[in-house]
Design an enzyme around this catalytic site. Structure first.
Site, mmCIF file in Angstrom:
data_model
loop_
_atom_site.group_PDB
_atom_site.id
_atom_site.type_symbol
_atom_site.label_atom_id
_atom_site.label_comp_id
_atom_site.label_asym_id
_atom_site.label_seq_id
_atom_site.Cartn_x
_atom_site.Cartn_y
_atom_site.Cartn_z
ATOM 1 N N ASP A 103 29.754 -50.711 -1.853
ATOM 2 C CA ASP A 103 30.618 -50.448 -2.963
ATOM 3 C C ASP A 103 31.614 -49.166 -2.181
ATOM 4 O OD1 ASP A 103 32.349 -49.977 -4.926
ATOM 5 O OD2 ASP A 103 31.059 -51.408 -5.549
ATOM 6 N N MET B 123 30.282 -60.038 -9.749
ATOM 7 C CA MET B 123 30.324 -60.432 -9.027
ATOM 8 C C MET B 123 29.293 -60.342 -7.883
ATOM 9 S SD MET B 123 32.031 -63.379 -10.392
ATOM 10 C CE MET B 123 31.769 -65.019 -9.220
ATOM 11 N N LYS C 267 41.465 -56.859 0.263
ATOM 12 C CA LYS C 267 40.691 -57.711 0.912
ATOM 13 C C LYS C 267 40.857 -57.694 2.414
ATOM 14 C CE LYS C 267 39.999 -60.970 -2.890
ATOM 15 N NZ LYS C 267 39.022 -60.770 -2.836
ATOM 16 N N SER D 121 39.429 -66.141 -5.961
ATOM 17 C CA SER D 121 38.418 -67.493 -6.865
ATOM 18 C C SER D 121 40.566 -67.623 -7.075
ATOM 19 C CB SER D 121 38.470 -67.159 -8.161
ATOM 20 O OG SER D 121 39.828 -66.114 -8.613
ATOM 21 N N HIS E 223 33.008 -69.307 -2.952
ATOM 22 C CA HIS E 223 33.705 -69.078 -4.541
ATOM 23 C C HIS E 223 32.442 -68.857 -5.644
ATOM 24 C CE1 HIS E 223 36.471 -70.119 -8.072
ATOM 25 N NE2 HIS E 223 35.686 -69.074 -8.481
ATOM 26 N N GLU F 132 40.695 -59.315 -6.404
ATOM 27 C CA GLU F 132 42.208 -60.358 -6.273
ATOM 28 C C GLU F 132 43.097 -59.625 -6.052
ATOM 29 O OE1 GLU F 132 41.473 -63.988 -6.369
ATOM 30 O OE2 GLU F 132 39.693 -62.701 -5.294
ATOM 31 N N VAL G 70 35.096 -58.376 -3.688
ATOM 32 C CA VAL G 70 36.095 -56.779 -4.108
ATOM 33 C C VAL G 70 37.457 -57.464 -5.097
ATOM 34 C CG1 VAL G 70 35.335 -55.974 -2.048
ATOM 35 C CG2 VAL G 70 37.935 -57.326 -1.833
#
Length: 541
Positions: free
Chosen positions: A161, A142, A225, A247, A268, A220, A218
């Site tokens: 990252d 993503m 987060k 999401s 999203h 879920e 990052v």
């Protein structure tokens, strides 16, 4: 004379000498004219229509009227004089215009889509905002996709990252796409080099300084987060905003880690980002209209279509999408043959069959989302018919989807995927296909999604019918011929839709129970585009 339009006649050399005709006579008016490729009953023409008809049904499953009418008017028109053929074509065109599917598609795929892309939902009174420097947290699929489309729009992109190799791998995704574009002649070495020069892979949060927008992409996981939010948010430029690409996790909860929750919003994307046109923008409880306007300006910069929804678990697209793949698993648990489930799913007009789509998304991801939801909701969680089978696949036998080479399908290295033969044994029962009603199965797939869309509308998750329909088609591929789930309900009729869902609820469970809003609309004979027309207030003013 012919070039100057002065000639009044044209001459054809026949077997008996020159033949003179008025200049207005077309080739098909001339004696002995032969249809290129042969007429419908000739050897060549017959093959064209036979193969064409089979291909048409394979591609459209009879859902799209235009293609079928085109084939029909050509087939019929070639067997009569030109004037009669034109009348036949005119009648088919009129029939097409009167078809409710045409109206729904024109409205959603042309009018509504254009309105949303041009900012129909953007709050007024906010100055235009331009993202010059963008930060992306997470260089997975993503994050890498967001980096590509943003650099394509001319933005400076910082791709961050935890590991430099992962960050470099994220940039390599853009290199791969550009290599394909170069091979196809869609870009140049100079343009490709310029785009790659805009992407900076890094592990250093200081490189985010001065970003107009930071997008977190990052895992879920709330804790992860929250950690990256606290580290990156202070690096924003003055007036900058922070977006989460989650999401499913509610934005309001994620914004608790932010020092400025009014600047925090959900953005999203859908995978693959470079191909998917939709961006779902989610408003948290404290998100300001200014932040919404800025997020929409960014989406416009990358030339995608935004829809605006309010905070909710799964938001709009993930909630509705989950009902489609879940219904496929529910059917499997009932003993519906797997091949029939897949074929019927495609017959509805959905882009992928439900079990195959489950494998693509990954069964373990669906399982983790479900477990997180159970944890968050506690006693309020309502288990579904797919839960047991999903747990069996993921936890007990480790078939987690395409990424592992085994899910509902097997993915041999040297051949095409095929349904796993062990599914029937896993379920323990198999219904006779002849005893099943195909139309009922099709309705289950479409109606369960439309019901969830209507619930989202009733709950205020979606507040504009255009967002609901366009978001469904662009986001998870809801059958385009319907114009979207709310258009489908209008097409069927609220009364008929509610009655059909009540029958399904009696047979398959409460998930098909119509909401209060739908029952009210059914009793009053209302439609979504009548009662909630997006331009109604403007028209009244």
């Amino acid at each position: 004379w012919l070039k100057e339009g002065l000639a009044q006649e044209k001459i054809k050399l026949g077997k008996k000498g020159p033949e003179v005709y008025p200049i207005s006579v077309q080739p098909w008016d001339m004696p002995g004219y032969k249809i290129p490729g042969g007429d419908p009953h000739g050897k060549g023409g017959g093959q064209v229509f036979t193969i064409g008809n089979a291909t048409l049904h394979k591609q459209t499953h009879g859902n799209f009227p235009a293609q079928r009418y085109i084939m029909s008017c050509v087939y019929e028109g070639l067997q009569v004089p030109m004037e009669a053929g034109i009348r036949i074509e005119t009648r088919y065109f009129t029939k097409l215009l009167m078809d409710p599917r045409s109206k729904a598609m024109i409205r959603s795929l042309f009018l509504s889509m254009q309105e949303l892309a041009k900012g129909a939902r953007r709050p007024a009174g906010v100055a235009p905002f331009q993202v010059k420097k963008l930060g992306i947290l997470g260089a997975g699929m993503m994050g890498a996709g967001i980096a590509y489309v943003s650099a394509q729009a001319g933005m400076e992109v910082v791709l961050l990252d935890t590991d430099q190799a992962n960050a470099e791998k994220g940039k390599a995704y853009s290199e791969k796409l550009l290599k394909k574009a170069l091979e196809r002649g869609k870009t140049t070495e100079e343009k490709a080099g310029k785009l790659l020069g805009l992407i900076t892979p890094t592990t250093n949060y200081d490189d985010l300084k001065g970003c107009d927008l930071v997008i977190e992409a990052v895992f879920e996981n709330r804790d992860i987060k929250a950690e990256v939010t606290k580290k990156s948010e202070p690096m924003l430029a003055e007036g900058g905003i922070y977006g989460s690409n989650t999401s499913t996790l509610p934005i309001t909860g994620l914004a608790e880690a932010s020092a400025k929750p009014d600047n925090f919003i959900g953005i999203h994307f859908f995978s693959p980002v470079d191909k998917m046109q939709l961006v779902e923008i989610i408003m948290g409880k404290k998100t300001s209209d200014e932040t919404l306007a800025k997020a929409m300006d960014y989406v416009k910069q990358i030339r995608k279509t935004p829809i605006v929804v309010n905070d909710s678990r799964g938001f709009y697209t993930s909630r509705c999408f989950g009902t489609y793949v879940g219904e496929g698993i529910a059917m499997l648990g009932e003993g519906v043959p797997p091949a029939m489930i897949e074929n019927v799913g495609k017959m509805t007009g959905m882009p992928m069959a439900p079990l195959a789509l489950n494998d693509e998304v990954a069964l373990d991801l669906a399982y983790k989302v479900r477990e997180q939801t159970k944890k968050d909701l506690g006693d309020k969680y309502v288990s579904g018919p797919a839960d047991g089978l999903l747990e069996e696949m993921v936890v007990k036998i480790g078939r987690v989807g395409k990424k592992a080479g085994k899910g509902f399908y097997d993915y041999p290295a040297d051949g095409k995927k095929k349904l796993w033969p062990g599914l029937s044994d896993l379920v323990g029962k198999s219904l006779d296909p002849e005893s099943l009603e195909v139309q009922e199965l099709k309705n289950r797939f479409l109606y369960i999604q439309a019901l969830e869309a209507a619930r989202c509308f009733e709950e205020g998750v979606v507040t504009d019918v255009r967002d609901a329909d366009v978001g469904a088609i662009l986001g998870w591929g809801f059958a385009p011929w319907t114009g979207g789930p709310l258009s489908l309900i209008d097409m069927v009729g609220a009364k008929e839709f509610v009655e059909a869902c009540d029958r399904l609820a009696q047979k398959y469970g409460p998930r098909f129970t119509p909401s209060k809003l739908l029952r009210e609309m059914a009793s009053k004979g209302e439609t979504f585009y009548g009662r909630f027309a997006p331009n109604k207030e403007k028209a009244a003013a």
